[in-house]
Each structure stands twice: as C-alpha cells, then as structure tokens.
Write an enzyme that holds these catalytic residues in place. Sequence first.
Site, mmCIF file in Angstrom:
data_model
loop_
_atom_site.group_PDB
_atom_site.id
_atom_site.type_symbol
_atom_site.label_atom_id
_atom_site.label_comp_id
_atom_site.label_asym_id
_atom_site.label_seq_id
_atom_site.Cartn_x
_atom_site.Cartn_y
_atom_site.Cartn_z
ATOM 1 N N TYR A 53 -5.861 -11.110 -7.705
ATOM 2 C CA TYR A 53 -7.144 -10.622 -8.203
ATOM 3 C C TYR A 53 -8.016 -11.848 -8.416
ATOM 4 O O TYR A 53 -7.622 -12.767 -9.143
ATOM 5 C CB TYR A 53 -6.994 -9.929 -9.560
ATOM 6 C CG TYR A 53 -6.299 -8.593 -9.565
ATOM 7 C CD1 TYR A 53 -4.957 -8.467 -9.211
ATOM 8 C CD2 TYR A 53 -6.977 -7.445 -9.982
ATOM 9 C CE1 TYR A 53 -4.318 -7.236 -9.260
ATOM 10 C CE2 TYR A 53 -6.333 -6.210 -10.039
ATOM 11 C CZ TYR A 53 -5.007 -6.118 -9.670
ATOM 12 O OH TYR A 53 -4.368 -4.896 -9.726
ATOM 13 N N GLU A 62 -6.807 -7.489 0.141
ATOM 14 C CA GLU A 62 -5.418 -7.506 0.590
ATOM 15 C C GLU A 62 -5.365 -7.265 2.096
ATOM 16 O O GLU A 62 -5.611 -6.152 2.560
ATOM 17 C CB GLU A 62 -4.637 -6.407 -0.135
ATOM 18 C CG GLU A 62 -4.765 -6.441 -1.645
ATOM 19 C CD GLU A 62 -4.504 -5.064 -2.265
ATOM 20 O OE1 GLU A 62 -3.549 -4.381 -1.868
ATOM 21 O OE2 GLU A 62 -5.271 -4.662 -3.155
ATOM 22 N N HIS A 78 -1.387 -9.847 -3.524
ATOM 23 C CA HIS A 78 -2.192 -8.987 -4.393
ATOM 24 C C HIS A 78 -2.959 -9.791 -5.440
ATOM 25 O O HIS A 78 -3.116 -9.343 -6.585
ATOM 26 C CB HIS A 78 -1.295 -7.946 -5.051
ATOM 27 C CG HIS A 78 -1.972 -6.658 -5.395
ATOM 28 N ND1 HIS A 78 -3.003 -6.573 -6.312
ATOM 29 C CD2 HIS A 78 -1.792 -5.402 -4.929
ATOM 30 C CE1 HIS A 78 -3.391 -5.313 -6.409
ATOM 31 N NE2 HIS A 78 -2.692 -4.583 -5.572
ATOM 32 N N ASP A 127 -11.515 1.109 -3.517
ATOM 33 C CA ASP A 127 -10.074 1.069 -3.246
ATOM 34 C C ASP A 127 -9.919 1.596 -1.826
ATOM 35 O O ASP A 127 -9.406 2.681 -1.606
ATOM 36 C CB ASP A 127 -9.337 1.939 -4.283
ATOM 37 C CG ASP A 127 -7.844 1.615 -4.344
ATOM 38 O OD1 ASP A 127 -7.388 0.808 -3.524
ATOM 39 O OD2 ASP A 127 -7.158 2.180 -5.210
ATOM 40 N N ASN A 157 0.836 -1.207 0.000
ATOM 41 C CA ASN A 157 0.000 0.000 0.000
ATOM 42 C C ASN A 157 0.879 1.270 0.000
ATOM 43 O O ASN A 157 2.043 1.191 -0.364
ATOM 44 C CB ASN A 157 -1.006 -0.030 1.162
ATOM 45 C CG ASN A 157 -2.350 0.573 0.768
ATOM 46 O OD1 ASN A 157 -2.405 1.639 0.164
ATOM 47 N ND2 ASN A 157 -3.424 -0.102 1.105
ATOM 48 N N ARG A 158 0.341 2.390 0.436
ATOM 49 C CA ARG A 158 1.035 3.661 0.221
ATOM 50 C C ARG A 158 1.805 4.157 1.437
ATOM 51 O O ARG A 158 1.364 3.969 2.574
ATOM 52 C CB ARG A 158 0.004 4.728 -0.185
ATOM 53 C CG ARG A 158 -0.517 4.499 -1.581
ATOM 54 C CD ARG A 158 -1.707 5.375 -1.921
ATOM 55 N NE ARG A 158 -2.117 5.138 -3.299
ATOM 56 C CZ ARG A 158 -2.834 4.065 -3.679
ATOM 57 N NH1 ARG A 158 -3.240 3.166 -2.802
ATOM 58 N NH2 ARG A 158 -3.133 3.904 -4.960
ATOM 59 N N HIS A 170 3.374 -0.156 -2.752
ATOM 60 C CA HIS A 170 3.688 -1.584 -2.873
ATOM 61 C C HIS A 170 5.179 -1.906 -2.948
ATOM 62 O O HIS A 170 5.611 -2.731 -3.761
ATOM 63 C CB HIS A 170 2.958 -2.171 -4.082
ATOM 64 C CG HIS A 170 1.453 -2.206 -3.932
ATOM 65 N ND1 HIS A 170 0.822 -2.287 -2.712
ATOM 66 C CD2 HIS A 170 0.445 -2.174 -4.866
ATOM 67 C CE1 HIS A 170 -0.497 -2.310 -2.887
ATOM 68 N NE2 HIS A 170 -0.746 -2.230 -4.183
ATOM 69 N N GLN A 226 -7.620 -4.193 2.449
ATOM 70 C CA GLN A 226 -7.835 -3.286 1.313
ATOM 71 C C GLN A 226 -8.722 -3.998 0.312
ATOM 72 O O GLN A 226 -8.393 -5.079 -0.178
ATOM 73 C CB GLN A 226 -6.482 -2.933 0.658
ATOM 74 C CG GLN A 226 -6.574 -1.897 -0.460
ATOM 75 C CD GLN A 226 -6.573 -0.447 0.042
ATOM 76 O OE1 GLN A 226 -6.266 -0.182 1.202
ATOM 77 N NE2 GLN A 226 -6.918 0.496 -0.820
HETATM 78 C C1 BGC Z 1 -4.175 -0.231 -4.489
HETATM 79 C C2 BGC Z 1 -4.628 0.519 -5.699
HETATM 80 C C3 BGC Z 1 -3.668 0.295 -6.797
HETATM 81 C C4 BGC Z 1 -3.560 -1.169 -7.036
HETATM 82 C C5 BGC Z 1 -2.558 -1.454 -8.093
HETATM 83 C C6 BGC Z 1 -4.099 -1.666 -4.824
HETATM 84 O O1 BGC Z 1 -3.613 -2.374 -3.737
HETATM 85 O O2 BGC Z 1 -5.012 -0.004 -3.389
HETATM 86 O O3 BGC Z 1 -4.767 1.884 -5.436
HETATM 87 O O4 BGC Z 1 -4.046 0.955 -7.953
HETATM 88 O O5 BGC Z 1 -3.191 -1.838 -5.878
HETATM 89 O O6 BGC Z 1 -2.827 -2.632 -8.654
#
Ligand code: BGC
Length: 373
Positions: free
Chosen positions: A203, A336, A201, A270, A101-102, A127, A308
């Site tokens: 999907y 996540e 991560h 998100d 994350n950020r 990430h 997340q």
């Molecule tokens: C984030 C998104 C981001 C994505 C990238 C996610 O974990 O929250 O903001 O764009 O990852 O794949």
Amino acid sequence: MILRFICLAGVLMTSTFSSAADDVIRTPFGKTKEGEAVDIFTLQNSKGMKVRLITFGATIQSIEVPDNKGKMADVIVGFDTLEGFLTEHPYFGGTIGRVCNRIGNAKFSLDGKEYSLAANNGPHSLHGGKKGFDRKNWIAESIITTNDRGVRFTRTSADGEEGYPGNVRLGVTFTLTNDNALRIEYDAITDKSTPINLTNHAYFNLAGSGNGTILDHQIMINATQQTATDETLIPTGKLAPVAGTPIDFTKYGKIGARIKEIKATPVGYDHNYVLEASSKDLKAPAAVVREPNSGRVMEVYTTEPGLQFYTGNFLDGTIKGKKGATYNQYNGFCLESQHYPDSVNKKEFPSTILKPGEKFSSTTTYKFLTVAE
Ligand code: BGC
C-alpha cells in the site's frame, strides 16, 4: 605509471565492492509464533533511497524516497515491528500467492480433477487462502552486484498447500537500482500442473505513510478496458471499456475526483485493469501516480497483463500502524500487477497454469522520481 594504475584500479574496485556490500544489511526482526527467526534487510542505493524487506511474507516493510526538495519519507503503509505483521491485516506489503486475487466459489478443475480451496472472502478464495505466501517465512540471501543490491527470497510450496496441486519451487528477487527503482522478479517451477499468479500487495502513500488519504494523488493507468465483474468481484469473463466511466484513467485524474460514483460497498476502486500491449515489454508504464505537494511520482512497469487498482476501501481505523498511526479508508493505494482474477475458471483469459518442465517468470518495477511544484 603502471603501478599507479593498478593501485588506482584496486582502490576503485575495493570501494565499489565495499559500498555495495554495505548497502545490504541483514538484522534479526523477531520470531514467528512457531519460533522461526525473521530477518529484515535494509538496502540503500547511491542516491540514499532505502528499502526494507522482511523474510516473513517476503514483505516490503518500507521504501524511503525523496520529495522534490530532497526530503525523505517512507511511502509504505504497514508496521514498524514484526508483531504488527503477525496480526491479521490486509496483506500489507506481502508477496501474494499461490494465486493472488479471487478464485470464484473457491474451486477449480484441472486435468479432470476438482480442487477445493478455503473460502476466505464470502464464498470465494482470496490471495492464496488462509495462510498464503504472505504469512510464510521465506529463506533469503543478499545479492550484490557492482551497481545493484537486492535480496532473493525462496521457498517450496508443498503439494496440497492451501489445496493447490504440485510442489512449487518459488523465487522472488527484489533489486534496488541506482535510478531509484525497486524491481521484483518472480520465478517458479512445479512438478504437477498448477495455477500460479503472483503479486505484491504494498500500500503506497506518496505523501508519506500515515500522512492522510491518497484522494489528491493523480493517477494514469495504461488501460482502456477492465475485466467486468459481478458484485462479489468475480469476473464475468467479458472485458468492458473504461471510457465514460469513473474508472477511466487513460488520462491523469485525481483518485478522489469521481470515487464516490463507484457502486460498491465500501465505496472505492477495486478493479482489475486490462493493460494495453504497449506496457508489456516494460518500456511504457502500466501506471503512473503523482502526489502534488511532495512532487513524488511512482511509475509501475510490469510484464503482467493486468493491474488491480485498490484504494484501501476496507481500512477502517482499527489497525495501528507505523509510529502509532491509525490507517483509515483511502490511506493507501495498491497497484497489484497480475494475471486477471479467477483466470483458472475463465478459459477466455490468458492462462495461469504452470506445467512441469516450464518456468514461470514475471517482472514488476516500481520506479520513483520527482517533479517540480
Ligand atoms: C482486493 C480487495 C481486498 C484487498 C484486501 C485487494 O487486492 O482486490 O478486494 O479487499 O486486496 O486487502
């Protein structure tokens, strides 16, 4: 009589052992641009569920699970080949670190020292940086026990890697159990204090990868609050109730029902949910997702305080994935598990600092089942 018993026990032991051993198959998957050999592991449980993991990024490549009629489908969005994983892509299936994350403005202070990271998401770090754990080739060994089978990935993230302090020894162990659960256990130790926040991560599309959007899936998230953020998704430090907003999934709701009400560009979920204490001991699910046509259900359990929920808002049809499918917006969702975003700059959030002499550990399980139509 005694002989027969020993013989029978011998047969039983042999058959248990050989079936478990056959359930983990390691095969070459190609080479990285630097020439490192990448392997793929195929795990299969007693019910026929299959999971494939690759050493590049300690990545989940596929998960094949049955629908309510027994028909199998791969529910992981991603690539068939290593070439796909080597391209720029939005973290499909990868292990994310050193900090997922950020991190706001790509910097933090620790023990009186300021650390600068690569800004790869506007002014922020996302990430793990330019070459996070999802772009590293991990060492791997299979783990086989009487009932379970798995793979343990390890690597050392060197002092200074992507700007982070300390040599960190990491382990990520994936275990496929016979009750159709994939358990992920993370562990880490360090020789200098460092922030650490690990997630996967993947999907998911429970209708099958490449099979349309996830907007008809129904979701429940065991959270009454989220971490409020600014428009660049950096938390303000405050927790905000979800009640009365389109992000309230305390009761099952269709992902697509209120998605257009989200004020974001591109539009979609998100959000970091603050999980209720009841989910922390892995007894109550942090989230449950159901796909009505197939009857597939996925339950997420985690020891982490946050989750997340991301709906693939940035997928725009430019990526060619499995079987030539193009991935469009909302073709997959991510759940996540993690500590809250930007925790390293938010004293009010649970700490993500790992100190020398401590051991980091965290567990998340994705469990698959079905319900009748
Ligand atoms: C984030 C998104 C981001 C994505 C990238 C996610 O974990 O929250 O903001 O764009 O990852 O794949």
